[in-house]
Design an enzyme around this catalytic site. Structure first.
Site, PDB file in Angstrom:
ATOM      1  CG  HIS B 130      98.641  46.057 -14.099  1.00  0.00           C
ATOM      2  ND1 HIS B 130      99.825  45.298 -12.947  1.00  0.00           N
ATOM      3  CD2 HIS B 130      99.652  46.973 -14.624  1.00  0.00           C
ATOM      4  CE1 HIS B 130     101.006  46.180 -13.320  1.00  0.00           C
ATOM      5  NE2 HIS B 130     100.838  46.966 -14.094  1.00  0.00           N
ATOM      6  CG  ASP B 207      93.795  48.666 -10.625  1.00  0.00           C
ATOM      7  OD1 ASP B 207      94.138  50.112 -10.380  1.00  0.00           O
ATOM      8  OD2 ASP B 207      94.531  47.620 -11.166  1.00  0.00           O
ATOM      9  CD  GLN B 210      96.760  53.561 -16.101  1.00  0.00           C
ATOM     10  OE1 GLN B 210      96.781  54.619 -16.703  1.00  0.00           O
ATOM     11  NE2 GLN B 210      97.866  53.079 -15.498  1.00  0.00           N
ATOM     12  CE  LYS B 233     100.168  53.075 -12.196  1.00  0.00           C
ATOM     13  NZ  LYS B 233     101.051  52.651 -13.250  1.00  0.00           N
ATOM     14  CB  CYS B 371     101.954  44.727 -16.077  1.00  0.00           C
ATOM     15  SG  CYS B 371     103.739  45.150 -15.857  1.00  0.00           S
TER      16      CYS B 371
END
Lengths: 148, 413
Positions: B130, B207, B210, B233, B371
């Site tokens: 991203h 990261d 997700q 999220k 993104c």
């Protein structure tokens, strides 16, 4: 032969066409796409950054030329709905004088309730196209005045 | 036609009852919310926790000695404890509250960068990242004269691990990759990647934007140096998230921002900094959202990630099955290991047009580059249509998506 429709008359035509869709969002989006497919595409050499309308999420290319004091537009987009939207503007403004364009009130957008169907981002893009058309009209007006 | 609102593990109909937002009509049709990779919806208990804080014990934390301040401080710190357990961190001091993954990555890029990065060093990211796991590193590289290297992505959406190994060298200072890709859903083999990076002497940031709502996370087993999560999220509120960092590493990094809370003593001559985690939490934090974040964690824990994943996998497999047989539809991202995200394109149709048509049917998906412009460039596409599933989605909603796509394709056939 009838005189060409005025800006107001063309808007009334468009309103009537959209009225047959009964405010159904899906039908409205599909109709816009169909209008987009009907508008001839621009040749690749005209789909340049120079001809792009700034402020649209989709790519929109808008060309204009002046003939006998009237302005003519050609437009294209990489998305069908946006192309449908710009085709409405081409239909309304093609062959108008700069003054007709600059003084036009595009009330059909409100009355159709366009923003409800196309969302805020596309509405902003639509406004950017109208701004660009007005810029062209103002530029041609200035040019016509100085060449008199 | 799909069968039912239930799955073998979970009563989805009852679960949906906990999400007030799902029970509405959009353009006259029932809302089908398939944009969960952008942000998930919030269960009533999260909303209640937010309101409960403001109605019952709003106060500034850590400094007050009055009752409300005590209550607010305890609720805030309880979320830190819940998060420590959620990712199996060794200590609460390793959990730093931020505004979310973007701020967590910026914190590391700034603070780790100042402490450890010098000219000629290399930072490795992947082609699946991203923008928020690309741009902070570009900024950091520009500042310190470091070089950004990129792990290429293969056709199916997996990372080229051989290329990764050949990128690692003694100049590699840090590797920053996602646990799962937001655009394609690919789950990256991060345990293996972390181990390779450590062998090369590099640190690793994961990261987890997700992976948070879908995958088991054990930062000690993974041995990652940093791990980032965003609450919104994961059924939690917007505007909060965490940075996990190994304590010794965080101790050796300078503060990110200066202000209240992060100091021990301040004089105009010299300021000494507070201990972890407060050293990195300058100013009054987002107390309300942090407090409500705990409810989101509890929601996930009570359902169990195993059952969540099984249900979401079923949705993903069914979506792939339905979409794959529609003419002109091309699935983008078909890695063997995925979270419940499916991107696709329709030949001859721009993703924006498809998104608008689906919206007119009450279906929310994401369209565009998500993104991840470098990834889209590598795949040679302008963008995709992305359906992403959460635990409250149903097979019927996948049917609604497939019908919408069939209708869109019929327009151009």
């Amino acid at each position: 032969m009838n005189a060409p429709a005025s800006i107001a008359e063309t808007q009334e035509e468009i309103k009537a066409e959209f009225a047959t869709l009964g405010g159904d969002p899906e039908m409205t989006v599909m109709y816009l796409m169909e209008l987009g497919h009907r508008l001839p595409s621009l040749p690749a050499e005209n789909r340049t950054e120079l001809n792009e309308v700034k402020g649209c999420q989709s790519k929109v290319w808008l060309l204009s030329r002046e003939e006998g004091g009237r302005i003519y537009f050609e437009a294209d987009s990489n998305t069908a709905i946006t192309k449908g939207l710009v085709s409405l503007l081409v239909r309304i403004f093609n062959g108008r004088t700069p003054d007709e364009i600059l003084s036009a009130d595009l009330y059909f957008i409100r009355e159709i309730g366009m923003s409800r169907f196309i969302g805020t981002q596309r509405s902003n893009g639509f406004a950017a196209m109208i701004r660009q058309i007005n810029l062209f009209a103002a530029a041609y007006k200035a040019k016509l005045l100085t060449s008199c | 036609m799909a069968a039912t609102l239930t799955s073998p593990e979970l009563n989805i109909a009852a679960l949906r009852e906990q999400f007030p937002i799902l029970h509405q009509r959009v353009h006259g049709r029932p809302l089908v919310y398939l944009d969960n990779a952008a942000t998930s919806q919030k269960p009533q208990r999260v909303i209640d926790a937010l309101v409960g804080y403001y109605e019952g014990y709003n106060a500034n934390i850590h400094r007050g000695i009055h009752t409300l301040a005590e209550q607010a401080t305890k609720a805030f710190e309880d979320t830190r404890i819940a998060l420590r357990d959620f990712i199996h961190a060794a200590a609460t001091e390793e959990i730093i509250f931020t505004r979310g993954v973007t701020e967590s990555i910026n914190l590391v890029a700034s603070s780790f960068g100042r402490a450890f990065v010098k000219a000629g060093d290399e930072i490795i990211v992947s082609g699946l990242e991203h923008h928020s796991n690309i741009v902070p590193w570009q900024m950091m590289c520009a500042l310190h004269g470091a070089i950004l290297k990129v792990i290429p992505v293969r056709e199916d959406g997996t990372l080229d691990l051989q290329a990764y190994e050949s990128l690692l060298c003694r100049r590699t200072r840090l590797v920053a990759v996602n646990h799962a890709s937001n655009s394609l859903g690919t789950i990256n083999p991060i345990a293996h990647m972390i181990s390779l990076a450590h062998q090369a002497g590099a640190y690793v940031l994961i990261d987890g934007a997700q992976s948070g709502p879908h995958l088991d996370i054990d930062v000690q087993a993974l041995d990652c140096d940093f791990y980032c999560l965003s609450a919104h999220k994961m059924y939690g509120p917007t505007g909060t998230g965490i940075l996990y960092g190994k304590r010794a590493l965080l101790d050796s990094m300078p503060p990110y921002m200066g202000g209240g809370e992060m100091i021990r003593d301040v004089s105009f001559e010299r300021t000494t900094y507070n201990e972890l985690p407060y050293k990195f939490e300058a100013g009054t934090p987002n107390i309300a959202d942090v407090v409500a974040f705990r409810e989101a964690i509890m929601f996930i824990r009570e359902l169990g990630k195993g059952d969540i994943r099984r249900h979401e996998d079923r949705l993903l497999k069914y979506a792939r099955q339905r979409l794959d047989v529609i003419p002109r539809v091309k699935l983008v991202g078909v890695a063997p290991e995925k979270v419940s995200v499916q991107s696709f394109t329709i030949e001859g149709m721009h993703p924006f047009d498809v998104g608008q048509l689906l919206d007119a049917r009450g279906i929310a998906v994401r369209t565009g580059h998500h993104c991840t412009q470098p990834l889209m460039d590598a795949l040679g596409i302008v963008g995709t249509i992305r359906a992403s599933f959460a635990v409250y989605n149903t097979l019927e909603e996948v049917d609604a998506l497939a019908e919408g796509i069939e209708k869109a394709v019929a327009l151009i056939s």
